[in-house]
Design a protein around this motif. Structure first.
Motif, PDB file in Angstrom:
ATOM      1  N   ASP A 513      79.812 -25.720  48.050  1.00 42.20           N
ATOM      2  CA  ASP A 513      80.430 -26.497  46.978  1.00 42.20           C
ATOM      3  C   ASP A 513      80.578 -25.661  45.699  1.00 42.20           C
ATOM      4  O   ASP A 513      79.818 -24.712  45.490  1.00 42.20           O
ATOM      5  CB  ASP A 513      79.530 -27.711  46.693  1.00 42.20           C
ATOM      6  CG  ASP A 513      80.280 -28.835  46.004  1.00 42.20           C
ATOM      7  OD1 ASP A 513      81.489 -28.688  45.762  1.00 42.20           O
ATOM      8  OD2 ASP A 513      79.642 -29.865  45.709  1.00 42.20           O
ATOM      9  N   ASP A 514      81.534 -26.036  44.886  1.00 38.52           N
ATOM     10  CA  ASP A 514      81.719 -25.437  43.552  1.00 38.52           C
ATOM     11  C   ASP A 514      81.861 -23.924  43.588  1.00 38.52           C
ATOM     12  O   ASP A 514      81.413 -23.233  42.662  1.00 38.52           O
ATOM     13  CB  ASP A 514      80.549 -25.806  42.614  1.00 38.52           C
ATOM     14  CG  ASP A 514      80.304 -27.305  42.557  1.00 38.52           C
ATOM     15  OD1 ASP A 514      81.294 -28.049  42.607  1.00 38.52           O
ATOM     16  OD2 ASP A 514      79.139 -27.717  42.490  1.00 38.52           O
ATOM     17  N   GLU A 570      89.246 -28.402  45.025  1.00 39.53           N
ATOM     18  CA  GLU A 570      88.806 -29.630  44.361  1.00 39.53           C
ATOM     19  C   GLU A 570      89.582 -29.859  43.073  1.00 39.53           C
ATOM     20  O   GLU A 570      90.118 -28.913  42.495  1.00 39.53           O
ATOM     21  CB  GLU A 570      87.340 -29.486  43.935  1.00 39.53           C
ATOM     22  CG  GLU A 570      86.325 -29.480  45.030  1.00 39.53           C
ATOM     23  CD  GLU A 570      84.921 -29.487  44.426  1.00 39.53           C
ATOM     24  OE1 GLU A 570      84.214 -30.463  44.685  1.00 39.53           O
ATOM     25  OE2 GLU A 570      84.552 -28.550  43.707  1.00 39.53           O
TER      26      GLU A 570
HETATM   27 CA    CA Z   1      82.312 -29.678  43.715  1.00 37.12          CA
END
Ligand code: CA
Ligand code: C2E
Ligand code: CA
Length: 614
Positions: A513-514, A570
C-alpha cells in the motif's frame, strides 16, 4: 647536631604547606610555592619532581622550581633504564637505598641525577616519592655549588618529600576522584551529555543571561521504535544507539547548544535560533539531524531504519520555567509521533488536541462493545474490462451522537495505545462475516482488502491469528487481500517481510500500500513477493498528472508487470486521470471518480450493475 634554626625549619615547612594549600588556587601552585621556600632556604639551583608513568616507561618532570638562569626541565621525559623499570613496577625488592647516619643515597637514581645535573660542580640528591607504598616518582634537589648538603637540609628535603607524599598527592588523587564524581553527578553515563538536573540548571542560567530578542528554541526528541530496537538487538546495542544520537547532535548542532538525555531515548536540546527564519532553521537542522542519525545507524545495523520524532517549543519569553518549555516541546513531540512527522512546533491548540486524544483513547473500548465501528467498501476497478474487481474495507466510527469519525482522526491514537490490534481484528471479523453471508446466499463476491497496521508486526503470531479467524468463517483465502503499507518496511524490514511471506504462504492476496509515499525503494520490489502494488494517491494530487510523474508511473507499471505484479493507482478523481492511466496501461484503479467508500449494501448494488462510469 642540628642548629635550632635548622631544627625548626622542617617543622615550619608543614605550616607553609598548610598555608599555601589553603590559599593557592590549585595544587600545582601550592607545590610550586613550597618548592620555592625550600630552594631559597638552602640556596638551591633547582628542585624537580619527576612522576612515574609506568604504562609509558618513563619519568616525566611534572613540577619544578628553578633558580634564575637555570634551564627549565618541566615536562622533560626520561626513559627508564631496565633497573628503573623494575623499581617502578615494584618488581625489584631493592629499595635502592644505602643509608648513612644522616644522609641517604639511592644509587638506583644515579643515572637520573647524572642527566638532571646542570654541571659537574653541582651536587644532587634524589629521594623516592611513595604513595601508599607505591613508588610514584622522584624528587631531586640540586645545590648551586659543589659540596655536601647539611644534615638540616637533608632533613628538610625529607620533610618536603613527606609533605608531598601525605598532602599533595593525596589531595591530587582526591581531586581526580572528585572530578570523576562530578562526571557521575553532572553527566549521563551512557551518552556523556549533561544529565537532566544539570541541564535544568545550565538552561536556567543561560535563559537568565539571554537577551530578550535573541530567540531560542527547545527541541524534545526521541528515537522512533527505540523500544523495539532494544528488544530485537539487545540493550547494549540500544546504548550504542544513544551514543550515536549524541554524536549526531554534536555534528549537526555543534558545541553551541545545550543538550541532555532526559531518560531512555528522550533528549532535549536548547539552542539559539539566530536571525534566520525560525521555522526554516528548525526544519533544516532537524532534517540534518535525522539524516545524520539514520545514516550512522545504517552503517552499523543495515536492517534498522531508525528515525527521530521531535517537538519544538519556540521560546518567546525567557522568564518562564525551563520545565514549561520542556513540557510544551514534549506535547509537540507526541503530536509529531502521532502523525508520523519528523517534527511539530508547539502551539496552544495542541493542549486541546491532547485532551481529545485522551478522550478517544478512554472511550474506544466501550465504542467497540457498542458496535460503533463499522467498515465501508471502496470499489476497485479494472480499467481494461471496465468492471469492479474488488473493494477495500475502510473503518469508520459512528459515535453515539451520530457523527462519523474517519480513520485519520483515531488510528494514530490507537496505534499508540495498541487498541488498533483489537480494532483491526474486529474489522477483519466483520468483513469475514459479511463475505460468509454473501457466499451463503450465493451472491456475487469479489476479493476484499483490509489494512494491516504496523503495530501487528510486534506480535509474531499475527498471521496465525488472522488465519484462524478467517477459517472460523470458512472464507476462501483468495477472497481476502491484506494491504501492507510501504512505510512499515522502513520500521523493520525483516519483520514486515516475514508477515508478507507468511500471508502469501497462507494463500491470501497481498498488496503493497501507499507505494511512493515514503522513501520507496526499488529494492522492495526486487526482494519481496506480493500481488498488487498500490501507487500512493499523492502521485495524482493536484488533479493533473505532470510529465515527470507520468514517466515515473509508466516505469513503475512496466517494471511491476515484468515481475508479474499488478499495479493499482489510488486516488483517481478525474476523467483525465483515468484516461491517462489507461493509456499508461495501469490495470487497476481506485478513487472517488470510480466510487467513494460506501456502505456494504450500496457496494452490492454496484456489483450487480457490474460497472461504474464506464
Ligand atoms: Ca493507500
Ligand atoms: P489508505 O489505506 O491509503 O486508504 C485510502 C484512503 O484514501 C481512504 O481514506 C479513502 O477514503 C481515501 N480515498 C479513496 N479515494 C480517494 C480519492 O479519490 N481522493 C482522495 N483524496 N482520497 C481518496 P480513509 O478511509 O480516511 O482512510 C485513511 C487511512 O486510514 C487509510 O489509508 C488506511 O491507512 C487507514 N485505515 C482505514 N481503515 C483501516 C483499518 O481498518 N485498519 C487500519 N489499520 N487502517 C485503516
Ligand atoms: Ca489501504
Amino acid at each position: 647536631m642540628l642548629t635550632t634554626a635548622e631544627d625548626r625549619f622542617h617543622i615550619e615547612l608543614s605550616h607553609y604547606a598548610f598555608e599555601y594549600m589553603s590559599r593557592a588556587k590549585d595544587i600545582g601552585q601550592a607545590v610550586q610555592e613550597l618548592l620555592g621556600v625550600v630552594a631559597k632556604k638552602y640556596d638551591l639551583n633547582r628542585i624537580t619532581i619527576l612522576e612515574n608513568k609506568t604504562n609509558l616507561s618513563y619519568l616525566s618532570v611534572t613540577y619544578e622550581w628553578c633558580a634564575e638562569g637555570v634551564k627549565s626541565l618541566l615536562n622533560h621525559v626520561i626513559s627508564y633504564t631496565e633497573k628503573l623499570y623494575h623499581y617502578f613496577l615494584g618488581k625489584s625488592e631493592d629499595k635502592g637505598q644505602s643509608e648513612t647516619e644522616h644522609s641517604i643515597h639511592y644509587p638506583i637514581f644515579d643515572c637520573i641525577t647524572q642527566i638532571l645535573k646542570e654541571n659537574e660542580d653541582t651536587s644532587l640528591v634524589a629521594l623516592p616519592l611513595l604513595l601508599k607504598e607505591k613508588r610514584i616518582g622522584i624528587i631531586t634537589f640540586e645545590s648551586k655549588g659543589n659540596g655536601n648538603f647539611t644534615d638540616g637540609a637533608v632533613k628538610s628535603f625529607q620533610e618536603l618529600k613527606n609533605i608531598l607524599e601525605s598532602y599533595f598527592f593525596v589531595l591530587r588523587a582526591f581531586k581526580e576522584t572528585s572530578e570523576e564524581l562530578e562526571q557521575v553527578t553532572r553527566y549521563d553515563s551512557v551518552t556523556g551529555l549533561f544529565n537532566y538536573d544539570t541541564f535544568l540548571k545550565e538552561a536556567e542560567y543561560l535563559m537568565r543571561k539571554a537577551d530578550e530578542n535573541s530567540g531560542y528554541a527547545l527541541i524534545y526528541a526521541d528515537i522512533v521504535n527505540f523500544k523495539y530496537f532494544n528488544e530485537s538487538y539487545g540493550y547494549s546495542s540500544g546504548d550504542e544507539l544513544l551514543k550515536l544520537f549524541n554524536q549526531s547532535i554534536s555534528s549537526v548542532c555543534g558545541k553551541k547548544v545545550l543538550a541532555c538525555r532526559v531518560f531512555s531515548d528522550y533528549f532535549v536540546i536548547l539552542g539559539k535560533l539566530g536571525n534566520e527564519d525560525a521555522e526554516k532553521k528548525l526544519s533544516r537542522v532537524l532534517e540534518l539531524l535525522d539524516q545524520n542519525f539514520s545514516d550512522k545507524v545504517k552503517k552499523i545495523y543495515p536492517d534498522a531504519m531508525l528515525h527521530i520524532a521531535a517537538g519544538v517549543y519556540i521560546i518567546n519569553d525567557t522568564k518562564q520555567a525551563i520545565k514549561t518549555y520542556i513540557d510544551n516541546a514534549d506535547k509537540a513531540r507526541k503530536n509529531a509521533k502521532l502523525c508520523s512527522k519528523l517534527y511539530v512546533i508547539y502551539n496552544e491548540t495542541m493542549d486541546i488536541e491532547i485532551k481529545r486524544n485522551i478522550m478517544i483513547s478512554n472511550i474506544a473500548e466501550d465504542a467497540l462493545q457498542n458496535n460503533e465501528f463499522y467498515f465501508e467498501l471502496q470499489p476497485k476497478y479494472d480499467l481494461r474490462y471496465k468492471t469492479v474487481i474488488g473493494a477495500e474495507a475502510l473503518v469508520r466510527w459512528k459515535r453515539a451522537d451520530g457523527t462519523v469519525m474517519y480513520p485519520n482522526e483515531f488510528i494514530p491514537v490507537f496505534e499508540k495505545n495498541e487498541f488498533i490490534v483489537k480494532l483491526d481484528f474486529y474489522v477483519y471479523a466483520k468483513v469475514c462475516q459479511y463475505l460468509r453471508e454473501k457466499i451463503d446466499s450465493m451472491e456475487k463476491t469479489v476479493p476484499i482488502s483490509m489494512n494491516v497496521s504496523r503495530v501487528h508486526l510486534r506480535y509474531h503470531d499475527f498471521v496465525k491469528r488472522v488465519t484462524s479467524l478467517v477459517d472460523i468463517y470458512g472464507i476462501p483465502h483468495d477472497l481476502l487481500e491484506f494491504e501492507i503499507t510501504e512505510s512499515i518496511f522502513l520500521d523493520n524490514s525483516s519483520l514486515a517481510r516475514n508477515v508478507m511471506v507468511e500471508l502469501k504462504e497462507a494463500g491470501f492476496l497481498v498488496s503493497m500500500d501507499d507505494f511512493g509515499a515514503g522513501y520507496s525503494s526499488l529494492n522492495l520490489l526486487k526482494n519481496l513477493d506480493f500481488d498488487i502494488l498500490k501507487l500512493d494517491k499523492d502521485f495524482l494530487e493536484g488533479g493533473k498528472i505532470h510529465k515527470k510523474e507520468e514517466i515515473v508511473i509508466e516505469s513503475i507499471i512496466s517494471m511491476a508487470k515484468k515481475m508479474r505484479i499488478k499495479v493499482l493507482c489510488e486516488g483517481v478523481e478525474t476523467k483525465e486521470q483515468a484516461e491517462l492511466l489507461e493509456q499508461l496501461k495501469c490495470d487497476l484503479v481506485q478513487g472517488y471518480y470510480f466510487g467513494r467508500p460506501m456502505l456494504a449494501k450500496d457496494f452490492e448494488k454496484l456489483l450487480r450493475l457490474g460497472c461504474i462510469n464506464g
